[in-house]
Design a protein around this motif. Structure first.
Motif: not given
Length: 155
Positions: A140, A144-145, A147-148
């Motif tokens: 996760a 998340e990182t 994708k950001t």
């Protein structure tokens, strides 16, 4: 534990988060973003960014050790072989069984979260890897990182 819905989610993410460009500076920026995210995590993490067979970024937060390095090696091998997240390799093995000898080799390959493939202009070029959290939390935080960071490059 895993299901087809998770497999579909992983596949969609891998097919979406693909870079138009990614170079040494991107490896440093993404690695630094992962390290910063790791500094806020409940346990320390290790971070690695590999591009074209070279480790361009690697960092170990205080509290990590050689075990984290070993896990990153295994996750890297898994992502390099499959071109997918290391979690997807785990999900496919659980859902469909081991179809190849490497899928039984837990000494050299990781079947857990924490490895993400780096595609540049449709070509597999490397991996972003972390180790230190429970594996689904590794996945996760990593996704998340990544994708950001990918979204920030699209602007």
């Amino acid at each position: 534990m895993y299901d087809e819905a998770l497999l579909q989610e992983l596949t969609e993410l891998e097919n979406t988060v693909r870079f138009d460009s990614f170079d040494f500076n991107d490896a440093y920026a993404l690695g630094s973003a992962l390290r910063a995210a790791g500094e806020k995590a409940p346990k320390p993490i290790a971070v690695r960014i590999v591009l074209d067979g070279m480790i361009l970024y690697q960092s170990f937060l205080p509290g990590t050790d050689a075990t984290n390095n070993n896990w990153m090696d295994k996750k890297q091998r898994t992502v390099q072989l499959t071109g997918t997240t290391s979690l997807r390799a785990a999900v496919e093995r659980e859902l469909y069984g081991a179809k190849a000898p490497w899928q039984l080799d837990e000494e050299h390959y990781a079947f857990c979260g924490g490895g993400f493939p780096l595609y540049v202009n449709g070509e597999f070029r490397g991996a972003a890897i972390i180790s230190g959290l429970p594996h689904l939390k590794d996945h996760a935080l990593l996704c998340e990182t990544v994708k950001t960071y990918w979204e920030s490059k699209k602007k």
